[in-house]
Design a protein around this motif. Sequence first.
Motif, short mmCIF file in Angstrom:
data_model
loop_
_atom_site.label_atom_id
_atom_site.label_comp_id
_atom_site.label_asym_id
_atom_site.label_seq_id
_atom_site.Cartn_x
_atom_site.Cartn_y
_atom_site.Cartn_z
N GLY A 22 -83.91 -103.33 18.11
CA GLY A 22 -84.92 -103.89 17.21
C GLY A 22 -86.32 -103.47 17.54
N ALA A 23 -86.51 -102.47 18.44
CA ALA A 23 -87.87 -102.17 18.85
C ALA A 23 -88.28 -100.71 18.73
CB ALA A 23 -88.04 -102.61 20.31
N ASP A 24 -87.38 -99.80 18.53
CA ASP A 24 -87.74 -98.39 18.67
C ASP A 24 -87.58 -97.60 17.37
OD1 ASP A 24 -88.37 -95.90 19.58
OD2 ASP A 24 -86.76 -95.79 21.05
N GLU A 25 -88.69 -97.44 16.64
CA GLU A 25 -88.67 -96.64 15.42
C GLU A 25 -88.42 -95.17 15.71
OE1 GLU A 25 -91.55 -97.41 12.03
OE2 GLU A 25 -92.54 -98.38 13.71
N ASP A 26 -88.72 -94.71 16.92
CA ASP A 26 -88.61 -93.29 17.25
C ASP A 26 -87.19 -92.75 17.11
OD1 ASP A 26 -91.30 -93.11 17.76
OD2 ASP A 26 -91.10 -93.34 19.92
N LEU A 27 -86.18 -93.63 17.14
CA LEU A 27 -84.81 -93.16 16.98
C LEU A 27 -84.58 -92.55 15.61
CD1 LEU A 27 -82.88 -96.14 18.59
CD2 LEU A 27 -83.21 -93.85 19.56
N LEU A 28 -85.20 -93.10 14.58
CA LEU A 28 -84.96 -92.66 13.21
C LEU A 28 -86.03 -91.72 12.68
CD1 LEU A 28 -83.71 -96.07 11.86
CD2 LEU A 28 -82.35 -94.07 12.46
N MET A 29 -87.26 -91.85 13.16
CA MET A 29 -88.33 -90.98 12.73
C MET A 29 -89.23 -90.72 13.95
SD MET A 29 -91.18 -91.23 9.71
CE MET A 29 -90.02 -92.01 8.66
N PRO A 30 -89.06 -89.57 14.59
CA PRO A 30 -89.82 -89.31 15.81
C PRO A 30 -91.31 -89.15 15.54
CG PRO A 30 -88.66 -87.34 15.11
CD PRO A 30 -88.22 -88.46 14.20
N ARG A 31 -92.07 -89.35 16.58
CA ARG A 31 -93.52 -89.10 16.50
C ARG A 31 -93.76 -87.60 16.60
NH1 ARG A 31 -95.88 -93.96 17.08
NH2 ARG A 31 -94.75 -95.49 18.27
N LEU A 32 -94.67 -87.12 15.80
CA LEU A 32 -95.02 -85.70 15.82
C LEU A 32 -95.49 -85.29 17.22
CD1 LEU A 32 -95.44 -83.07 14.19
CD2 LEU A 32 -97.80 -83.82 13.87
N GLU A 67 -82.42 -78.77 2.32
CA GLU A 67 -82.96 -77.94 3.39
C GLU A 67 -82.61 -78.53 4.76
OE1 GLU A 67 -84.00 -75.45 5.63
OE2 GLU A 67 -84.73 -74.79 3.67
N PRO A 68 -81.68 -77.91 5.50
CA PRO A 68 -81.27 -78.47 6.79
C PRO A 68 -82.39 -78.44 7.85
CG PRO A 68 -80.19 -76.37 6.39
CD PRO A 68 -80.91 -76.72 5.13
N ARG A 69 -83.42 -77.65 7.64
CA ARG A 69 -84.53 -77.61 8.62
C ARG A 69 -85.61 -78.63 8.31
NH1 ARG A 69 -84.57 -71.26 7.63
NH2 ARG A 69 -84.16 -72.18 5.61
N PHE A 70 -85.40 -79.46 7.32
CA PHE A 70 -86.38 -80.50 6.95
C PHE A 70 -86.47 -81.56 8.04
CE2 PHE A 70 -88.81 -83.28 4.37
CZ PHE A 70 -88.35 -84.56 4.62
N ARG A 71 -87.68 -82.03 8.30
CA ARG A 71 -87.91 -83.13 9.24
C ARG A 71 -89.01 -84.03 8.71
NH1 ARG A 71 -87.92 -80.73 15.36
NH2 ARG A 71 -85.98 -79.55 15.18
N ALA A 72 -88.99 -85.27 9.13
CA ALA A 72 -90.06 -86.22 8.85
C ALA A 72 -90.54 -86.79 10.17
CB ALA A 72 -89.56 -87.33 7.93
N TRP A 73 -91.86 -87.04 10.27
CA TRP A 73 -92.46 -87.53 11.51
C TRP A 73 -93.40 -88.70 11.24
CZ3 TRP A 73 -92.80 -82.21 10.36
CH2 TRP A 73 -92.04 -81.36 11.16
N ARG A 74 -93.52 -89.54 12.25
CA ARG A 74 -94.59 -90.54 12.27
C ARG A 74 -95.78 -89.88 12.94
NH1 ARG A 74 -93.68 -95.56 14.93
NH2 ARG A 74 -92.35 -94.49 16.40
#
Length: 173
Positions: free
Chosen positions: A8-18, A61-68
């Motif tokens: 319940g505490a770690d957003e980085d698992l689903l959307m890493p920080r740039l 696009e398999p190389r697509f990424r999203a970041w915080r």
Amino acid sequence: MPLTGCDGADEDLLMPRLATDPDIARLGETGQPGSLGFGQSTPDRMMPPALAFTAWMSKLEPRFRAWRLGPGDGPPSLFGDPERHGFGLVDKAARSAALWRAGQVIAYGDESARDLLFSHLARWTAQGGPTGYAFGLGITATRGASPVSHHSYRERRGPLDFWWWLRPPTERL
């Protein structure tokens, strides 16, 4: 609802920080930022078309990424907030990456990822800027045949294959 990990505490698992993405850290910025504002003048108006474009990219696009972006302080935000989230492509083989943030595209390393991002934008625009609702979805066991006879895109998820295809404009929601 904000994205959280199993504790319940770690957003980085689903959307890493740039700032902590090792593929970006290895590459230096190159060239001048390119404008990609989806025809909008301010970042807050860019969110709807940016979300539709990321739906397109995440399926095709398999190389697509999203970041915080930025520091982790502050309340959770809705994905797509152009000030707090970015998206782009990372091509490890070409040592290239491209990041979209608030209407600007920044190239890292070789500029081929930036060029590919703009190529996808041209295809998305030519298709009428479809949203995620424009895609059909079929699910099969891994290595199963596509459930449709026309062009589809496979996304492997463990023992399953997710098959995405762009519906004809007359069949879109």
